[in-house]
Design a protein around this motif. Structure first.
Motif, short mmCIF file in Angstrom:
data_model
loop_
_atom_site.label_atom_id
_atom_site.label_comp_id
_atom_site.label_asym_id
_atom_site.label_seq_id
_atom_site.Cartn_x
_atom_site.Cartn_y
_atom_site.Cartn_z
N ALA A 1 0.84 -1.21 0.00
CA ALA A 1 0.00 0.00 0.00
C ALA A 1 0.87 1.26 0.00
CB ALA A 1 -0.94 0.00 1.20
N LEU A 2 2.00 1.20 0.69
CA LEU A 2 2.91 2.35 0.73
C LEU A 2 3.86 2.37 -0.47
CD1 LEU A 2 3.83 2.45 4.53
CD2 LEU A 2 2.29 3.97 3.28
N GLY A 3 3.84 1.33 -1.25
CA GLY A 3 4.77 1.20 -2.37
C GLY A 3 4.28 1.85 -3.64
N ASP A 4 3.57 2.93 -3.49
CA ASP A 4 3.14 3.73 -4.64
C ASP A 4 3.40 5.19 -4.29
OD1 ASP A 4 1.10 3.97 -7.17
OD2 ASP A 4 0.78 5.56 -5.69
N PRO A 5 4.02 5.93 -5.18
CA PRO A 5 4.43 7.30 -4.86
C PRO A 5 3.26 8.20 -4.46
CG PRO A 5 4.74 6.83 -7.20
CD PRO A 5 4.46 5.53 -6.54
N VAL A 6 2.13 8.02 -5.11
CA VAL A 6 0.98 8.87 -4.77
C VAL A 6 0.47 8.53 -3.37
CG1 VAL A 6 -1.38 9.45 -5.38
CG2 VAL A 6 0.34 9.18 -7.17
N ARG A 7 0.35 7.23 -3.09
CA ARG A 7 -0.14 6.85 -1.77
C ARG A 7 0.84 7.23 -0.67
NH1 ARG A 7 -2.34 2.21 -4.56
NH2 ARG A 7 -0.54 0.93 -4.03
N LEU A 8 2.13 7.13 -0.96
CA LEU A 8 3.12 7.51 0.05
C LEU A 8 3.03 8.99 0.37
CD1 LEU A 8 5.34 6.27 1.76
CD2 LEU A 8 6.97 6.78 -0.07
N ARG A 9 2.84 9.79 -0.67
CA ARG A 9 2.67 11.23 -0.43
C ARG A 9 1.36 11.52 0.29
NH1 ARG A 9 2.91 14.57 -5.64
NH2 ARG A 9 2.75 16.31 -4.17
N LEU A 10 0.30 10.82 -0.07
CA LEU A 10 -0.97 10.99 0.62
C LEU A 10 -0.81 10.68 2.10
CD1 LEU A 10 -3.58 9.46 -1.87
CD2 LEU A 10 -3.58 11.79 -0.95
N MET A 11 -0.16 9.55 2.38
CA MET A 11 0.07 9.15 3.77
C MET A 11 0.85 10.22 4.50
SD MET A 11 -0.72 6.48 5.61
CE MET A 11 -0.55 6.51 7.39
N SER A 12 1.87 10.75 3.85
CA SER A 12 2.70 11.78 4.48
C SER A 12 1.93 13.07 4.67
CB SER A 12 3.95 12.03 3.62
OG SER A 12 4.78 12.99 4.21
N LEU A 13 1.12 13.43 3.69
CA LEU A 13 0.32 14.65 3.79
C LEU A 13 -0.64 14.57 4.98
CD1 LEU A 13 -0.49 15.42 0.05
CD2 LEU A 13 0.62 16.96 1.67
N VAL A 14 -1.29 13.42 5.11
CA VAL A 14 -2.24 13.27 6.21
C VAL A 14 -1.50 13.23 7.54
CG1 VAL A 14 -3.95 11.74 7.24
CG2 VAL A 14 -3.93 12.08 4.77
N ALA A 15 -0.44 12.42 7.59
CA ALA A 15 0.26 12.22 8.86
C ALA A 15 0.92 13.50 9.36
CB ALA A 15 1.31 11.12 8.72
N SER A 16 1.40 14.33 8.43
CA SER A 16 2.11 15.53 8.84
C SER A 16 1.17 16.73 8.97
CB SER A 16 3.22 15.86 7.83
OG SER A 16 2.66 16.25 6.58
N HIS A 17 -0.07 16.54 8.58
CA HIS A 17 -1.05 17.62 8.72
C HIS A 17 -1.37 17.82 10.19
CE1 HIS A 17 -4.71 19.97 7.65
NE2 HIS A 17 -4.06 20.16 6.51
N GLU A 18 -1.75 19.03 10.54
CA GLU A 18 -2.05 19.32 11.95
C GLU A 18 -3.18 18.43 12.45
OE1 GLU A 18 -3.69 23.65 10.99
OE2 GLU A 18 -4.42 22.92 12.92
N GLY A 19 -2.95 17.86 13.60
CA GLY A 19 -3.92 16.95 14.18
C GLY A 19 -3.83 15.55 13.60
N GLY A 20 -2.90 15.35 12.66
CA GLY A 20 -2.74 14.02 12.06
C GLY A 20 -3.91 13.64 11.16
N GLU A 21 -4.69 14.63 10.78
CA GLU A 21 -5.80 14.33 9.89
C GLU A 21 -5.93 15.41 8.84
OE1 GLU A 21 -9.44 14.22 12.10
OE2 GLU A 21 -9.69 16.40 12.02
N ALA A 22 -6.55 15.04 7.72
CA ALA A 22 -6.74 16.00 6.63
C ALA A 22 -8.02 15.69 5.89
CB ALA A 22 -5.55 15.96 5.68
N CYS A 23 -8.59 16.73 5.34
CA CYS A 23 -9.80 16.61 4.54
C CYS A 23 -9.43 16.22 3.12
CB CYS A 23 -10.51 17.97 4.54
SG CYS A 23 -11.95 18.04 3.46
N VAL A 24 -10.29 15.43 2.52
CA VAL A 24 -10.04 15.02 1.13
C VAL A 24 -9.91 16.25 0.24
CG1 VAL A 24 -10.99 13.79 -0.84
CG2 VAL A 24 -11.26 12.85 1.45
N CYS A 25 -10.64 17.27 0.54
CA CYS A 25 -10.61 18.48 -0.28
C CYS A 25 -9.21 19.07 -0.32
CB CYS A 25 -11.60 19.51 0.26
SG CYS A 25 -11.44 19.85 2.04
#
Lengths: 116, 116
Positions: A36-60
């Motif tokens: 699941a992490l072995g795709d560049p888009v998903r890895l960035r998505l994971m990082s975006l969510v994880a590093s976002h404040e509160g550890g969460e992010a809106c799809v928007c």
DNA sequence: TGTAGATATTTACATGTGTCTATGTCTCTT
DNA sequence: AAGAGACATAGACACATGTAAATATCTACA
């Protein structure tokens, strides 16, 4: 409620890679999370969510970070959710994804950990 | 000698996933390594080699651990070697693969690390 | 109630991937 | 030098995967 372990539960179960050979079952489950992490888009998505404040992010917020169609991002988020890396919560019109930090920790321990 | 970073060099370059959003380039490179581990056979191979005494193992030992053809194992070892997770050394008739522990460490830090 | 906006699902398609069989290469031994 | 054994490569094939267009679902609000 199934007795089957989800992939992320299985990841938390084992000694590090380098300590003893992974069992066939453990490898089967852990590889699902790694894939699941072995795709560049998903890895960035994971990082975006994880590093976002509160550890969460809106799809928007996430859609705008990529030059990809909305269904494609939705698909990748679903993959990350299904393996247990992201929690999903709908609040009003918006959907928030939250990174499961402990899952990332367990995976890190499996890959590079020194302990049993 | 190319100026391009290999995937494993790139993995060592970054803050953890959860600290700040992974750059597009970093994600591209790290995902290559994660994808290599995202297969149950390769994950077991990596574990077998890494947990073997001396951190290395002969292909002859590895073939017997799976009910797969010799070329298939050879193919998976090649994938792990190409992304930099395994070193390869021929000694006489035998080929030994050695796990690159520091690469696993760096990957673990990227996924679950707290530090910068 | 109806319309607009956010997200998910369905369907389709080109490309990638895991596996095998067959074959090649290299090295040791006789 | 010739045969045998260890490992790699090439080619082929079934299946999985990433992506987009079209469509559906759900929620808020006028």
């Amino acid at each position: 409620m199934s007795l089957e372990l989800t992939p992320v539960q299985a990841v938390a179960c084992c000694s590090p890679l380098s300590r003893e050979p992974l069992s066939e079952e453990a490898a089967e489950q852990a590889s699902v999370v790694l894939k699941a992490l072995g795709d560049p888009v998903r890895l960035r998505l994971m990082s975006l969510v994880a590093s976002h404040e509160g550890g969460e992010a809106c799809v928007c917020d996430l859609n705008d970070a990529f030059e990809l169609s909305q269904p494609t991002i939705s698909h990748h988020l679903k993959v990350l959710h299904e393996v247990g890396l992201l929690d999903r919560e709908k609040r009003g019109v918006w959907v928030y994804y939250r990174a499961r930090a402990e899952v990332l920790q367990n995976l890190a321990s499996l890959i590079g950990g020194q302990a049993a």
